[in-house]
Design a protein around this motif. Structure first.
Motif, PDB file in Angstrom:
ATOM      1  N   SER A  81       0.826  -1.205   0.000  1.00  0.00           N
ATOM      2  CA  SER A  81       0.000   0.000   0.000  1.00  0.00           C
ATOM      3  C   SER A  81       0.862   1.259   0.000  1.00  0.00           C
ATOM      4  O   SER A  81       0.597   2.204  -0.751  1.00  0.00           O
ATOM      5  CB  SER A  81      -0.914  -0.012   1.219  1.00  0.00           C
ATOM      6  N   ALA A  82       1.893   1.275   0.822  1.00  0.00           N
ATOM      7  CA  ALA A  82       2.787   2.438   0.861  1.00  0.00           C
ATOM      8  C   ALA A  82       3.519   2.605  -0.470  1.00  0.00           C
ATOM      9  O   ALA A  82       3.672   3.730  -0.973  1.00  0.00           O
ATOM     10  CB  ALA A  82       3.795   2.281   1.997  1.00  0.00           C
ATOM     11  N   MET A 137       2.464   1.611  -3.441  1.00  0.00           N
ATOM     12  CA  MET A 137       1.518   2.062  -4.464  1.00  0.00           C
ATOM     13  C   MET A 137       1.218   3.546  -4.324  1.00  0.00           C
ATOM     14  O   MET A 137       1.158   4.270  -5.320  1.00  0.00           O
ATOM     15  CB  MET A 137       0.230   1.241  -4.392  1.00  0.00           C
ATOM     16  N   ARG A 138       1.051   4.023  -3.109  1.00  0.00           N
ATOM     17  CA  ARG A 138       0.811   5.457  -2.908  1.00  0.00           C
ATOM     18  C   ARG A 138       2.004   6.287  -3.386  1.00  0.00           C
ATOM     19  O   ARG A 138       1.837   7.342  -3.987  1.00  0.00           O
ATOM     20  CB  ARG A 138       0.514   5.748  -1.449  1.00  0.00           C
ATOM     21  N   ARG A 139       3.208   5.785  -3.115  1.00  0.00           N
ATOM     22  CA  ARG A 139       4.405   6.482  -3.591  1.00  0.00           C
ATOM     23  C   ARG A 139       4.433   6.507  -5.114  1.00  0.00           C
ATOM     24  O   ARG A 139       4.696   7.540  -5.725  1.00  0.00           O
ATOM     25  CB  ARG A 139       5.661   5.789  -3.057  1.00  0.00           C
ATOM     26  N   ASP A 140       4.155   5.364  -5.738  1.00  0.00           N
ATOM     27  CA  ASP A 140       4.174   5.292  -7.195  1.00  0.00           C
ATOM     28  C   ASP A 140       3.083   6.155  -7.819  1.00  0.00           C
ATOM     29  O   ASP A 140       3.281   6.760  -8.870  1.00  0.00           O
ATOM     30  CB  ASP A 140       4.046   3.843  -7.662  1.00  0.00           C
ATOM     31  N   TRP A 141       1.923   6.231  -7.185  1.00  0.00           N
ATOM     32  CA  TRP A 141       0.856   7.100  -7.698  1.00  0.00           C
ATOM     33  C   TRP A 141       1.267   8.560  -7.615  1.00  0.00           C
ATOM     34  O   TRP A 141       1.032   9.329  -8.534  1.00  0.00           O
ATOM     35  CB  TRP A 141      -0.433   6.901  -6.914  1.00  0.00           C
ATOM     36  N   SER A 142       1.895   8.932  -6.508  1.00  0.00           N
ATOM     37  CA  SER A 142       2.291  10.339  -6.361  1.00  0.00           C
ATOM     38  C   SER A 142       3.408  10.716  -7.333  1.00  0.00           C
ATOM     39  O   SER A 142       3.513  11.868  -7.747  1.00  0.00           O
ATOM     40  CB  SER A 142       2.718  10.636  -4.928  1.00  0.00           C
ATOM     41  N   PRO A 152      -5.548   4.488  -9.005  1.00  0.00           N
ATOM     42  CA  PRO A 152      -6.415   4.135  -7.872  1.00  0.00           C
ATOM     43  C   PRO A 152      -7.886   4.170  -8.283  1.00  0.00           C
ATOM     44  O   PRO A 152      -8.288   4.947  -9.146  1.00  0.00           O
ATOM     45  CB  PRO A 152      -6.117   5.187  -6.821  1.00  0.00           C
TER      46      PRO A 152
END
Length: 115
Positions: free
Chosen positions: A96-97, A99-104, A113
Motif C-alpha cells: 500500500s505504501a 503504491m501510494r508512492r508510485d501514484w504520487s 487508484p
C-alpha cells in the motif's frame, strides 16, 4: 539438536523432514526475493516462504518437544498465530505504501487508484 537415546525413530525422522521442508520453503522465498524483477513481485515470495517455512519448523518443534516430554506442548501455537497474522498484514502495508508512492510519482506501470 541432541536426540536422547530413547527418542522414537519415527518422531526423529518426522521432525527432521519437517525442519528440512521448512528450511527449503524459506530458502525458496529468499531466492524469490532475489530473482523477481519488481517490488510488487518481490514482497510476495518471502511472505509465502516465511509463513509456510515457519509453520513447518513450528510443527517440528511441537512434535519434538511433545514426544520428548510425553505431554502436549503447544506454546509454539502462539508463535504460529502471530506469524500468520503479522506477515500478510506487513505485506499489505508495504504494498500500500509503495503504491501510494508510485501514484504520487506518476508511475505508469502501476494501475490508477479506484475512485
Amino acid at each position: 539438536m541432541i536426540i536422547p537415546a530413547d527418542f522414537p525413530a519415527w518422531a526423529a525422522l518426522l521432525t527432521a523432514v519437517l525442519m528440512l521442508t521448512g528450511a527449503g520453503l524459506t530458502l525458496i522465498g529468499a531466492v524469490g526475493l532475489l530473482r523477481l524483477r519488481n517490488f510488487y513481485a518481490r514482497v510476495h515470495a518471502p511472505t509465502l516462504g516465511t509463513t509456510l517455512g515457519v509453520g513447518c519448523v513450528l510443527l517440528a518443534s511441537i512434535l519434538y518437544f511433545s514426544v520428548l516430554q510425553s505431554r502436549p506442548v503447544v506454546h509454539e501455537v502462539l508463535i504460529a498465530i502471530f506469524v500468520t497474522i503479522t506477515t500478510p498484514v506487513s505485506l499489505m502495508l508495504l504494498v500500500s505504501a509503495a503504491m501510494r508512492r508510485d501514484w504520487s510519482e506518476g508511475d505508469p506501470s502501476v494501475p490508477a487508484p479506484r475512485e
